[in-house]
Structures are given as structure tokens and as C-alpha cells.
Design a protein around this motif. Structure first.
Motif, mmCIF file in Angstrom:
data_model
loop_
_atom_site.group_PDB
_atom_site.id
_atom_site.type_symbol
_atom_site.label_atom_id
_atom_site.label_comp_id
_atom_site.label_asym_id
_atom_site.label_seq_id
_atom_site.Cartn_x
_atom_site.Cartn_y
_atom_site.Cartn_z
ATOM 1 N N VAL A 33 0.842 -1.197 0.000
ATOM 2 C CA VAL A 33 0.000 0.000 0.000
ATOM 3 C C VAL A 33 0.879 1.250 0.000
ATOM 4 O O VAL A 33 0.631 2.207 -0.745
ATOM 5 C CB VAL A 33 -0.957 0.001 1.212
ATOM 6 N N PHE A 34 1.909 1.254 0.834
ATOM 7 C CA PHE A 34 2.819 2.393 0.887
ATOM 8 C C PHE A 34 3.449 2.636 -0.485
ATOM 9 O O PHE A 34 3.489 3.767 -0.981
ATOM 10 C CB PHE A 34 3.914 2.141 1.924
ATOM 11 N N GLN A 35 3.943 1.586 -1.108
ATOM 12 C CA GLN A 35 4.593 1.717 -2.406
ATOM 13 C C GLN A 35 3.624 2.266 -3.449
ATOM 14 O O GLN A 35 3.992 3.121 -4.272
ATOM 15 C CB GLN A 35 5.128 0.354 -2.858
ATOM 16 N N THR A 36 2.379 1.807 -3.411
ATOM 17 C CA THR A 36 1.377 2.271 -4.375
ATOM 18 C C THR A 36 1.017 3.726 -4.130
ATOM 19 O O THR A 36 0.850 4.505 -5.076
ATOM 20 C CB THR A 36 0.120 1.389 -4.303
ATOM 21 N N LEU A 37 0.897 4.120 -2.879
ATOM 22 C CA LEU A 37 0.619 5.521 -2.554
ATOM 23 C C LEU A 37 1.763 6.425 -3.014
ATOM 24 O O LEU A 37 1.533 7.523 -3.535
ATOM 25 C CB LEU A 37 0.387 5.687 -1.059
ATOM 26 N N ALA B 294 -6.250 2.987 -4.530
ATOM 27 C CA ALA B 294 -7.266 1.965 -4.235
ATOM 28 C C ALA B 294 -7.680 1.232 -5.505
ATOM 29 O O ALA B 294 -7.813 0.003 -5.515
ATOM 30 C CB ALA B 294 -8.472 2.616 -3.565
ATOM 31 N N ALA B 295 -7.869 1.978 -6.591
ATOM 32 C CA ALA B 295 -8.270 1.356 -7.860
ATOM 33 C C ALA B 295 -7.186 0.419 -8.368
ATOM 34 O O ALA B 295 -7.464 -0.679 -8.866
ATOM 35 C CB ALA B 295 -8.573 2.437 -8.889
ATOM 36 N N ARG B 296 -5.943 0.840 -8.246
ATOM 37 C CA ARG B 296 -4.826 0.018 -8.712
ATOM 38 C C ARG B 296 -4.671 -1.252 -7.885
ATOM 39 O O ARG B 296 -4.334 -2.317 -8.414
ATOM 40 C CB ARG B 296 -3.542 0.844 -8.659
ATOM 41 N N VAL C 194 -7.634 1.491 1.948
ATOM 42 C CA VAL C 194 -6.352 2.190 1.817
ATOM 43 C C VAL C 194 -6.150 3.139 2.990
ATOM 44 O O VAL C 194 -5.055 3.224 3.562
ATOM 45 C CB VAL C 194 -6.285 2.943 0.475
ATOM 46 N N SER C 195 -7.209 3.832 3.374
ATOM 47 C CA SER C 195 -7.107 4.759 4.503
ATOM 48 C C SER C 195 -6.775 4.011 5.799
ATOM 49 O O SER C 195 -5.961 4.470 6.610
ATOM 50 C CB SER C 195 -8.418 5.536 4.663
ATOM 51 N N ALA C 196 -7.389 2.840 5.969
ATOM 52 C CA ALA C 196 -7.111 2.045 7.166
ATOM 53 C C ALA C 196 -5.668 1.555 7.172
ATOM 54 O O ALA C 196 -4.998 1.554 8.215
ATOM 55 C CB ALA C 196 -8.077 0.867 7.235
ATOM 56 N N SER C 197 -5.176 1.153 6.010
ATOM 57 C CA SER C 197 -3.782 0.711 5.917
ATOM 58 C C SER C 197 -2.820 1.861 6.186
ATOM 59 O O SER C 197 -1.797 1.687 6.858
ATOM 60 C CB SER C 197 -3.511 0.125 4.529
ATOM 61 N N LEU C 198 -3.164 3.046 5.669
ATOM 62 C CA LEU C 198 -2.308 4.210 5.904
ATOM 63 C C LEU C 198 -2.265 4.553 7.395
ATOM 64 O O LEU C 198 -1.205 4.928 7.930
ATOM 65 C CB LEU C 198 -2.815 5.401 5.096
ATOM 66 N N GLY D 244 2.188 5.630 -22.489
ATOM 67 C CA GLY D 244 3.247 4.791 -21.934
ATOM 68 C C GLY D 244 3.584 5.093 -20.491
ATOM 69 O O GLY D 244 3.815 4.175 -19.696
ATOM 70 N N ALA D 245 3.617 6.386 -20.113
ATOM 71 C CA ALA D 245 3.974 6.743 -18.738
ATOM 72 C C ALA D 245 2.973 6.168 -17.749
ATOM 73 O O ALA D 245 3.352 5.592 -16.725
ATOM 74 C CB ALA D 245 4.059 8.260 -18.599
ATOM 75 N N GLN D 246 1.688 6.304 -18.047
ATOM 76 C CA GLN D 246 0.670 5.762 -17.153
ATOM 77 C C GLN D 246 0.765 4.247 -17.066
ATOM 78 O O GLN D 246 0.659 3.670 -15.973
ATOM 79 C CB GLN D 246 -0.723 6.165 -17.639
ATOM 80 N N ALA D 247 1.000 3.598 -18.204
ATOM 81 C CA ALA D 247 1.095 2.136 -18.211
ATOM 82 C C ALA D 247 2.269 1.658 -17.364
ATOM 83 O O ALA D 247 2.165 0.648 -16.652
ATOM 84 C CB ALA D 247 1.227 1.622 -19.645
ATOM 85 N N MET D 248 3.393 2.377 -17.406
ATOM 86 C CA MET D 248 4.544 1.967 -16.598
ATOM 87 C C MET D 248 4.303 2.233 -15.117
ATOM 88 O O MET D 248 4.622 1.404 -14.274
ATOM 89 C CB MET D 248 5.808 2.670 -17.082
ATOM 90 N N ASN D 249 3.750 3.405 -14.803
ATOM 91 C CA ASN D 249 3.514 3.720 -13.393
ATOM 92 C C ASN D 249 2.462 2.806 -12.771
ATOM 93 O O ASN D 249 2.481 2.551 -11.568
ATOM 94 C CB ASN D 249 3.105 5.183 -13.246
ATOM 95 N N GLU D 250 1.533 2.303 -13.584
ATOM 96 C CA GLU D 250 0.538 1.350 -13.095
ATOM 97 C C GLU D 250 1.051 -0.079 -13.184
ATOM 98 O O GLU D 250 0.327 -1.022 -12.863
ATOM 99 C CB GLU D 250 -0.757 1.507 -13.892
ATOM 100 N N LYS D 251 2.289 -0.233 -13.655
ATOM 101 C CA LYS D 251 2.967 -1.526 -13.768
ATOM 102 C C LYS D 251 2.240 -2.494 -14.703
ATOM 103 O O LYS D 251 2.274 -3.702 -14.526
ATOM 104 C CB LYS D 251 3.180 -2.148 -12.389
#
Length: 305
Positions: A10-14, A24-26, A34-38, A136-143
């Protein structure tokens, strides 16, 4: 103190998204999760980690310091899982590396990349996924992809880009519908029917160049895929103006001729991009090096010989 590894994800995704809704969507969970994990992360590290702003989440200095360590920890865990995956007969399962690129690059360099991978990394499966410099940038950042081959680079601080060369444009035509191999004149070029290759399907760089000279072309059809040209041009007197590397790939099929453009077209740079955290994945970095070898200028130049 034991830390749930899911919290580190969760931290890495945030850190990647800097937005709780997108994170959360990713992750495929609710924003409340996500808020609870944070909240748990903040308690574990004794720091707010992220501050809310009008533009999204702003990481604290502590979060910035934690990021490389957490990414490294998750990379080590992922590496142990990769190392333990094997078939019942003892052979290694293929590791998948996803390369995002438009099909002009796939046509020109895909075979070379696969040949190098087979020779140097036989347990890697290459997956080509269609993308472009806009997505491409979005695709890479969303892995969704691990590497990207695009024209130009990305204005994104999370990504690194290496320019590998330049390309220009050439005219492609069916040799059976033209006498001789002389370069096109401007008059012949404008008089021919054109097949447009464009993401929008409405206009392209050719129209901009012609407009600078007060000229217009007649577009008979449009497609979003360079690979369709082998079928759309075959058996017609039409022409297409496309990047040189894709034009040379079509020429190598044996039925198409090439001509330089009678008007000056702009050259453009292309290269390979990757996420900064990819440096902790040796397999992806090796594939990146294969791409660099496949697209090196000396070999690109050899295509036109």
C-alpha cells in the motif's frame, strides 16, 4: 515489531500514485481500506507519511527516506518467489517481461529483440503490448508494462529515459503499381491516394508538412496500426508516409518499394524508458540492455543498406 507486508505494498502504491483513490483502484480495494492501511502505517512508523494537499498526497521527508528501503525489501521478496518457481521436471518457468511499444517499433525491432532474448535469456518470455508516448507513462507507473520503447521521452520524475537514435519518414508503395525506383516528385506524391496512419485517424504529420507548402493530399483510408499497411497498400496504387524503420520492415517483405519524401519532414528521437525502481529487478534491466543492443544506431543504419 511485525509489519504486515500488504501495508508495504500500500505504501509503495501511494508513493507511486500520490492519490488515495487511484491507489485503491490500482490495488483493487476500497478507498476506506487504503485509509485504514495508511493509519496502520503511520502508527508503525510514528510519522504521518503523507500530507493531503489540493493536488493530492505529499510524502513527508520520512516517507521519502523510507521509499527506497521498502521497494528494496519488496524486490528481495519478489526475487525469492521468482527463484523458487520451477516446473515439475526441474526446468525453470518463464519470467515474463512486458515491453510497451507502438507497432512500428514492433515491426522493425521485435524479431531482433526476440532473437537476442532467446540467445541470452532463454527463460524469459517477452510480451509486446501496444502503447505510445501518450499512454506509456501511465502504463509503466501502473505496472502494466515494465519497459517502453517510444518516440521522445516522458515528463515524469518517476521514469528514466535513454535516447537510442533518430528516425525520419519514407514513402511506401506497391512496386507493381509504379514504374521504376526513382524518388517521388512532389507532384506525383500529392496526386497519389494516401493511407493515413494516425492515433486519431483524422490527420498526421504529412498533412502538417504539406500545409507548410500550401498543399493537400487525398486520404483514401486511415488506420491506427502500421502493421495493417501490408494489406491495405498491397494491390493498389496508394502510398503511405511512415517512420523509416517501419518502412524498411515493409520493404523487406519483398513487394514494397521505398522513396524519400520530396519535402523535408522533421526527424525525431526515440528510446527506451523504465521506472526508477526497475533497477532492483535484474531480469528487466537485462531485457532493457537487450533493447539497447537491438536498437543501437549502427544496426539501425544497417537496415537501409
Amino acid at each position: 515489531m511485525a509489519v504486515d507486508l500488504n501495508l508495504l505494498v500500500v505504501f509503495q502504491t501511494l508513493m507511486s500514485e500520490l492519490n488515495a483513490t487511484r491507489a485503491a483502484a490500482r490495488l483493487g480495494v476500497s478507498q476506506a481500506a487504503v485509509s485504514a492501511s495508511l493509519k496502520r502505517l503511520r502508527e508503525a512508523y510514528g510519522d504521518p507519511l503523507f500530507q493531503r494537499t489540493q493536488r493530492g498526497l505529499l510524502p513527508t521527508p520520512r516517507a521519502i527516506l523510507l521509499q527506497p528501503r521498502i521497494e528494496e525489501a519488496l524486490g528481495i521478496i519478489e526475487g525469492t518467489l521468482d527463484a523458487s518457481t520451477s516446473h515439475a521436471d526441474g526446468t525453470a518457468k518463464a519470467t515474463i517481461v512486458r515491453i510497451g511499444l507502438s507497432d512500428d517499433f514492433e515491426m522493425a525491432f521485435g524479431t531482433r529483440i526476440l532473437a537476442l532474448a532467446k540467445q541470452k535469456m532463454p527463460h524469459v518470455r517477452i510480451v509486446f503490448r501496444q502503447t505510445n508516448s501518450l499512454m506509456g507513462a501511465q502504463a509503466m507507473n501502473e505496472k502494466d508494462i515494465d519497459l517502453a520503447i517510444t518516440s521522445g521521452g516522458f515528463n515524469d520524475g518517476r521514469l528514466k529515459h535513454l535516447s537510442l537514435g533518430h528516425s525520419d519518414y519514407m514513402i511506401v508503395y506497391d512496386r507493381a503499381y509504379r514504374d521504376g525506383d526513382a524518388p517521388f516528385t512532389t507532384g506525383e506524391y500529392v496526386a497519389r491516394d494516401h493511407i493515413l496512419v494516425s492515433f486519431s485517424g483524422l490527420t498526421g504529420i504529412t498533412d502538417d508538412v504539406l500545409a507548410e507548402h500550401g498543399l493537400r493530399r487525398r486520404v483514401r483510408a486511415a488506420t491506427t496500426h502500421f502493421s495493417a499497411l501490408a494489406f491495405l497498400l498491397r494491390g493498389t496504387d496508394g502510398v503511405a508516409t511512415i517512420p523509416s524503420h517501419a518502412a524498411m520492415a515493409l520493404r523487406d517483405l519483398g513487394m514494397f518499394g521505398l522513396s524519400p519524401c520530396p519535402l523535408r519532414f522533421p526527424r525525431y528521437a526515440f528510446g527506451v524508458s523504465w521506472r526508477f525502481d526497475t533497477i532492483r529487478n535484474p531480469t528487466v534491466m537485462q531485457v532493457r540492455d537487450l533493447i539497447i543492443e537491438a536498437l543501437e544506431p549502427a544496426k539501425i543504419g544497417a537496415l537501409s543498406e
